[in-house]
Design a protein around this motif. Structure first.
Motif, PDB file in Angstrom:
ATOM      1  N   ILE A  70       0.840  -1.211   0.000  1.00 37.05           N
ATOM      2  CA  ILE A  70       0.000   0.000   0.000  1.00 37.05           C
ATOM      3  C   ILE A  70       0.866   1.248   0.000  1.00 37.05           C
ATOM      4  O   ILE A  70       0.646   2.182  -0.784  1.00 37.05           O
ATOM      5  N   ILE A  71       1.858   1.278   0.864  1.00 37.59           N
ATOM      6  CA  ILE A  71       2.725   2.445   0.963  1.00 37.59           C
ATOM      7  C   ILE A  71       3.497   2.665  -0.340  1.00 37.59           C
ATOM      8  O   ILE A  71       3.597   3.792  -0.831  1.00 37.59           O
TER       9      ILE A  71
ATOM     10  N   GLY B 175       3.693   0.004  15.451  1.00 38.67           N
ATOM     11  CA  GLY B 175       5.106   0.140  15.146  1.00 38.67           C
ATOM     12  C   GLY B 175       5.334  -0.297  13.712  1.00 38.67           C
ATOM     13  O   GLY B 175       4.472  -0.925  13.109  1.00 38.67           O
ATOM     14  N   PHE B 176       6.462   0.067  13.164  1.00 35.58           N
ATOM     15  CA  PHE B 176       6.717  -0.276  11.775  1.00 35.58           C
ATOM     16  C   PHE B 176       7.017  -1.748  11.586  1.00 35.58           C
ATOM     17  O   PHE B 176       6.900  -2.271  10.499  1.00 35.58           O
ATOM     18  N   GLY B 177       7.385  -2.436  12.622  1.00 30.45           N
ATOM     19  CA  GLY B 177       7.609  -3.872  12.498  1.00 30.45           C
ATOM     20  C   GLY B 177       8.880  -4.193  11.755  1.00 30.45           C
ATOM     21  O   GLY B 177       9.910  -4.432  12.358  1.00 30.45           O
ATOM     22  N   SER B 178       8.817  -4.163  10.470  1.00 30.74           N
ATOM     23  CA  SER B 178       9.994  -4.556   9.691  1.00 30.74           C
ATOM     24  C   SER B 178      10.740  -3.336   9.160  1.00 30.74           C
ATOM     25  O   SER B 178      10.141  -2.299   8.871  1.00 30.74           O
ATOM     26  N   PRO B 179      12.034  -3.487   8.985  1.00 26.77           N
ATOM     27  CA  PRO B 179      12.811  -2.405   8.384  1.00 26.77           C
ATOM     28  C   PRO B 179      12.345  -2.092   6.958  1.00 26.77           C
ATOM     29  O   PRO B 179      12.434  -0.961   6.514  1.00 26.77           O
ATOM     30  N   ASN B 180      11.819  -3.087   6.245  1.00 28.90           N
ATOM     31  CA  ASN B 180      11.353  -2.861   4.873  1.00 28.90           C
ATOM     32  C   ASN B 180      10.198  -1.864   4.850  1.00 28.90           C
ATOM     33  O   ASN B 180      10.155  -0.985   3.992  1.00 28.90           O
TER      34      ASN B 180
ATOM     35  N   THR C  23      10.397   1.757   3.088  1.00 28.59           N
ATOM     36  CA  THR C  23       9.449   2.110   2.030  1.00 28.59           C
ATOM     37  C   THR C  23       8.705   3.396   2.387  1.00 28.59           C
ATOM     38  O   THR C  23       8.523   4.273   1.539  1.00 28.59           O
ATOM     39  N   THR C  24       8.298   3.534   3.645  1.00 30.84           N
ATOM     40  CA  THR C  24       7.610   4.736   4.096  1.00 30.84           C
ATOM     41  C   THR C  24       8.521   5.954   3.951  1.00 30.84           C
ATOM     42  O   THR C  24       8.111   6.995   3.424  1.00 30.84           O
ATOM     43  N   TYR C  25       9.743   5.824   4.387  1.00 32.55           N
ATOM     44  CA  TYR C  25      10.710   6.921   4.308  1.00 32.55           C
ATOM     45  C   TYR C  25      10.936   7.340   2.849  1.00 32.55           C
ATOM     46  O   TYR C  25      10.956   8.527   2.529  1.00 32.55           O
ATOM     47  N   GLU C  26      11.048   6.370   1.954  1.00 31.73           N
ATOM     48  CA  GLU C  26      11.246   6.665   0.529  1.00 31.73           C
ATOM     49  C   GLU C  26      10.055   7.431  -0.053  1.00 31.73           C
ATOM     50  O   GLU C  26      10.224   8.365  -0.844  1.00 31.73           O
TER      51      GLU C  26
ATOM     52  N   ILE D 111       8.001   9.364   1.565  1.00 32.49           N
ATOM     53  CA  ILE D 111       8.032  10.723   2.109  1.00 32.49           C
ATOM     54  C   ILE D 111       9.048  11.559   1.355  1.00 32.49           C
ATOM     55  O   ILE D 111       8.782  12.719   1.001  1.00 32.49           O
ATOM     56  N   LEU D 112      10.215  11.009   1.086  1.00 27.96           N
ATOM     57  CA  LEU D 112      11.217  11.720   0.313  1.00 27.96           C
ATOM     58  C   LEU D 112      10.736  12.044  -1.104  1.00 27.96           C
ATOM     59  O   LEU D 112      11.121  13.050  -1.691  1.00 27.96           O
ATOM     60  N   ASP D 113       9.875  11.185  -1.647  1.00 23.87           N
ATOM     61  CA  ASP D 113       9.309  11.395  -2.984  1.00 23.87           C
ATOM     62  C   ASP D 113       8.180  12.424  -2.988  1.00 23.87           C
ATOM     63  O   ASP D 113       7.589  12.695  -4.028  1.00 23.87           O
ATOM     64  N   GLY D 114       7.852  12.974  -1.803  1.00 27.84           N
ATOM     65  CA  GLY D 114       6.842  14.027  -1.728  1.00 27.84           C
ATOM     66  C   GLY D 114       5.465  13.582  -1.273  1.00 27.84           C
ATOM     67  O   GLY D 114       4.538  14.398  -1.269  1.00 27.84           O
ATOM     68  N   VAL D 115       5.314  12.333  -0.892  1.00 29.00           N
ATOM     69  CA  VAL D 115       4.027  11.894  -0.373  1.00 29.00           C
ATOM     70  C   VAL D 115       3.817  12.526   0.990  1.00 29.00           C
ATOM     71  O   VAL D 115       4.694  12.487   1.843  1.00 29.00           O
TER      72      VAL D 115
END
Length: 173
Positions: free
Chosen positions: A140-141, A154-159, A163-166, A168-172
């Motif tokens: 979904i993210i 919590g985010f649970g997995s590093p993946n 993915t969430t961080y990426e 956000i960096l892409d402007g979401v």
């Protein structure tokens, strides 16, 4: 009496009046956007002319609509009441959609903002697929392009976190 958050009281008769109104809000919505005769309102609301006749008579008496030579139109009061009814219905729809989640999450901030989650995807744990939640969330993210609103323990997995961080960096947002 029902206690309301603003320290006022709602009488039982107020609640009894609101139920039938909410059932007929679609008829009021059919008056939106112009002057409409009863036949057009019946077509737009997908109900009988007899139902529209009773509803328009009641709505006019309550000051929600006014009759003009070219048909019925919403008053400012009617438009305001209709918007509130639609928001209420959106909240009820969201609560029904999120019923399984609300059994576990009942924080006031979430409940007050339930309308933000009307199109939420609810993913429930499956013992036979222990990573299904993280996989679904990551999918979904990664597909989100404009904004995302979510709730998680919590985010649970590093993946998922990456993915969430990426995104956000892409402007979401």
């Amino acid at each position: 009496y029902v206690y309301c958050r603003d320290s006022s009281y709602m009488k039982k008769t107020d609640i009894e009046t609101a139920g039938p109104f909410l059932q007929r809000a679609h008829i009021l919505a059919a008056c939106r956007g112009g002057k409409r005769d009863r036949m057009e309102i019946a077509e737009r609301a997908d109900c009988s002319r007899a139902t529209v006749y009773r509803a328009t008579s009641d709505f006019e008496e309550q000051g929600l609509i006014e009759h003009t030579p070219k048909g019925y139109r919403l008053t400012g009061f009617g438009e305001t009441v209709l918007v509130q009814a639609e928001q209420f219905q959106t909240g009820v729809d969201a609560a029904q959609h999120l019923e399984s989640l609300l059994k576990h999450v009942d924080t006031p901030a979430f409940i007050e903002n339930i309308h933000l989650f009307t199109d939420a995807t609810v993913i429930e744990a499956d013992p036979s697929a222990p990573y299904i939640i993280e996989q679904e969330i990551e999918a979904i993210i990664s597909e989100t392009e404009e904004y995302m609103t979510g709730i998680t323990r919590g985010f649970g997995s590093p993946n998922v976190m990456e993915t969430t961080y990426e995104r956000i960096l892409d402007g979401v947002e």
